[in-house]
Design a protein around this motif. Structure first.
Motif, PDB file in Angstrom:
ATOM      1  N   GLY A 195       0.796  -1.131   0.223  1.00 34.52           N
ATOM      2  CA  GLY A 195       0.425   0.128   0.407  1.00 34.52           C
ATOM      3  C   GLY A 195       1.078   0.949   0.376  1.00 34.52           C
ATOM      4  O   GLY A 195       2.055   1.175   0.058  1.00 34.52           O
ATOM      5  N   SER A 196      -0.321   2.649  -0.472  1.00 31.65           N
ATOM      6  CA  SER A 196       0.738   3.510  -0.130  1.00 31.65           C
ATOM      7  C   SER A 196      -0.804   5.078   0.127  1.00 31.65           C
ATOM      8  O   SER A 196      -0.902   4.275  -0.792  1.00 31.65           O
ATOM      9  CB  SER A 196       1.378   3.626  -1.732  1.00 31.65           C
ATOM     10  N   ALA A 197      -0.340   5.439   0.853  1.00 31.41           N
ATOM     11  CA  ALA A 197      -0.863   6.406   1.162  1.00 31.41           C
ATOM     12  C   ALA A 197      -0.890   7.581  -0.373  1.00 31.41           C
ATOM     13  O   ALA A 197      -1.717   8.173  -0.037  1.00 31.41           O
ATOM     14  CB  ALA A 197      -0.276   7.259   2.414  1.00 31.41           C
ATOM     15  N   ALA A 198       0.448   8.060   0.174  1.00 27.04           N
ATOM     16  CA  ALA A 198       0.906   8.758  -1.634  1.00 27.04           C
ATOM     17  C   ALA A 198      -0.638   8.595  -2.914  1.00 27.04           C
ATOM     18  O   ALA A 198      -1.319   9.266  -3.390  1.00 27.04           O
ATOM     19  CB  ALA A 198       2.315   8.990  -1.943  1.00 27.04           C
ATOM     20  N   ARG A 199      -0.268   6.980  -3.375  1.00 20.93           N
ATOM     21  CA  ARG A 199      -1.533   6.750  -4.511  1.00 20.93           C
ATOM     22  C   ARG A 199      -2.431   6.669  -4.372  1.00 20.93           C
ATOM     23  O   ARG A 199      -2.996   6.486  -4.819  1.00 20.93           O
ATOM     24  CB  ARG A 199      -0.533   4.876  -4.584  1.00 20.93           C
ATOM     25  N   ALA A 200      -2.990   6.340  -2.900  1.00 22.29           N
ATOM     26  CA  ALA A 200      -4.207   6.471  -2.464  1.00 22.29           C
ATOM     27  C   ALA A 200      -4.792   7.679  -2.873  1.00 22.29           C
ATOM     28  O   ALA A 200      -5.809   8.022  -3.339  1.00 22.29           O
ATOM     29  CB  ALA A 200      -4.114   6.338  -1.222  1.00 22.29           C
ATOM     30  N   ARG A 201      -3.716   8.534  -2.768  1.00 23.08           N
ATOM     31  CA  ARG A 201      -4.373  10.370  -2.641  1.00 23.08           C
ATOM     32  C   ARG A 201      -4.633  10.780  -3.788  1.00 23.08           C
ATOM     33  O   ARG A 201      -5.398  11.743  -4.377  1.00 23.08           O
ATOM     34  CB  ARG A 201      -3.409  11.071  -1.742  1.00 23.08           C
ATOM     35  N   GLU A 202      -3.723  10.055  -4.961  1.00 19.67           N
ATOM     36  CA  GLU A 202      -3.451   9.533  -6.350  1.00 19.67           C
ATOM     37  C   GLU A 202      -4.600   9.707  -7.338  1.00 19.67           C
ATOM     38  O   GLU A 202      -5.735   9.655  -7.450  1.00 19.67           O
ATOM     39  CB  GLU A 202      -2.392   9.365  -7.264  1.00 19.67           C
ATOM     40  N   HIS A 203      -5.133   8.427  -6.619  1.00 16.26           N
ATOM     41  CA  HIS A 203      -6.730   7.664  -7.064  1.00 16.26           C
ATOM     42  C   HIS A 203      -8.230   8.573  -6.643  1.00 16.26           C
ATOM     43  O   HIS A 203      -9.112   9.138  -7.552  1.00 16.26           O
ATOM     44  CB  HIS A 203      -6.924   6.519  -6.678  1.00 16.26           C
ATOM     45  N   TYR A 204      -7.506   8.801  -5.167  1.00 15.76           N
ATOM     46  CA  TYR A 204      -8.644  10.269  -4.675  1.00 15.76           C
ATOM     47  C   TYR A 204      -8.718  11.403  -5.373  1.00 15.76           C
ATOM     48  O   TYR A 204     -10.275  11.604  -5.990  1.00 15.76           O
ATOM     49  CB  TYR A 204      -8.193  10.829  -3.308  1.00 15.76           C
ATOM     50  N   ARG A 205      -7.816  12.070  -5.907  1.00 17.94           N
ATOM     51  CA  ARG A 205      -7.884  13.011  -6.854  1.00 17.94           C
ATOM     52  C   ARG A 205      -8.756  12.501  -8.117  1.00 17.94           C
ATOM     53  O   ARG A 205      -9.801  13.387  -8.445  1.00 17.94           O
ATOM     54  CB  ARG A 205      -6.697  13.477  -7.189  1.00 17.94           C
ATOM     55  N   ARG A 206      -8.401  11.646  -8.688  1.00 20.23           N
ATOM     56  CA  ARG A 206      -9.151  11.074  -9.740  1.00 20.23           C
ATOM     57  C   ARG A 206     -10.211  10.494  -9.500  1.00 20.23           C
ATOM     58  O   ARG A 206     -11.103  11.064 -10.912  1.00 20.23           O
ATOM     59  CB  ARG A 206      -8.291   9.680 -10.444  1.00 20.23           C
ATOM     60  N   ALA A 207     -10.312   9.928  -8.796  1.00 19.81           N
ATOM     61  CA  ALA A 207     -11.762  10.030  -8.469  1.00 19.81           C
ATOM     62  C   ALA A 207     -13.000  10.739  -8.855  1.00 19.81           C
ATOM     63  O   ALA A 207     -14.371  10.990  -9.210  1.00 19.81           O
ATOM     64  CB  ALA A 207     -12.361   9.245  -7.235  1.00 19.81           C
TER      65      ALA A 207
END
Length: 288
Positions: A195-207
């Motif tokens: 997992g990666s919190a940074a990648r999670a936030r990238e997916h959040y922004r795209r969602a």
């Protein structure tokens, strides 16, 4: 022939549940519809549309009306909450099995292959089956989240990741960013599990971008996963208030989901002190 006509009507007809503004009415009505689908599938067991509808329907029902209800209970109802989460897990597994049955029609052996070589198995699936990829992964992943004490079930996490990643490759815009929302959850896993919190936030922004800010889901998902994991209380609060600002009537197709998620967002805000070890000392958290 008549059974197929009914199955087609149920599988392809309008979704009168998701546009409703009365969760309690839907809660009471959905079980009859789900059992009707199962009865029809006894007669037409390879009806892809009906299998997808059953997978989606059981997943949505388990989340909105069983798992969330359990999560809303207080500590005095611990035993009841445990029993309800067990029921939700069983419903998710039933939904997963409907999804796998549908995938098996065009991709024979994929259920077993997903457990042995998930990336190779998922690569077989074509763009027309992105909805099946998403709902099967949603059901399977939700079951895993409730069955973390079951090693055999947790071992299937790779299959869930492979299904979501394949769907993203084929159509990242599916359902207004729902695949990116799913990736928020998967990326909120500990770094040791990839997992990666940074990648999670990238997916959040795209969602949020794909939904044009019209879905409560991305805000609630990031708040309850990454914000809690990183202990960012201010971000948590800000995200949930954004979820509460979404107008349920902006997109009628998301009306019921928005109402249900906003109920959960209010509960999370009320339980804030239980989720964070330290009091909030900042006016603003990191911008997600």
């Amino acid at each position: 022939m008549a059974t197929n006509a009914v199955a087609n009507a149920i599988a392809n007809g309008p979704d009168v549940y998701s546009t409703d503004d009365d969760p309690e009415l839907v809660r009471d009505a959905v079980p009859f519809g789900l059992k009707t689908m199962e009865s029809l599938l006894e007669v037409v067991p390879r009806h892809r549309g009906l299998l997808l509808a059953a997978c989606r329907g059981y997943t949505q029902y388990a989340y909105a009306f069983v798992q969330l209800d359990a999560d809303l209970l207080g500590p005095e109802d611990y035993d009841r909450a445990v029993a309800m989460r067990g029921r939700a897990e069983r419903l998710y597994l039933r939904a997963r099995d409907f999804g796998l049955r549908a995938l098996e029609i065009d991709y024979r052996g994929i259920g077993q292959e997903l457990r042995l070589a998930p990336e190779r198995a998922a690569a077989r699936v074509r763009a027309k089956d992105v909805p099946l990829l998403y709902w099967t992964a949603a059901a399977w992943g939700s079951a895993i989240s409730l069955g973390k004490d079951q090693p055999a079930l947790v071992a299937d996490l790779g299959a869930v990741m492979a299904l979501v990643r394949r769907a993203l490759e084929l159509d990242e815009s599916f359902d207004g960013g729902s695949l990116h929302e799913a990736m928020i959850v998967l990326e909120a896993l500990p770094p040791a599990m990839g997992g990666s919190a940074a990648r999670a936030r990238e997916h959040y922004r795209r969602a949020v971008e794909l939904s044009r800010g019209g879905k409560a889901g991305p805000y609630v998902t990031l708040a309850q996963s990454v914000s809690v994991m990183t202990q960012d209380r201010a971000e948590f609060r800000r995200l949930l208030h954004k979820a509460l600002e979404v107008d349920p009537d902006r997109d009628p197709r998301q009306r019921l989901a928005t109402i249900v998620l906003q109920r959960w967002a209010r509960s999370l805000l009320a339980r804030e002190d239980e989720l964070f070890l330290e009091p909030d000392t900042l006016e603003n958290g990191s911008e997600p």
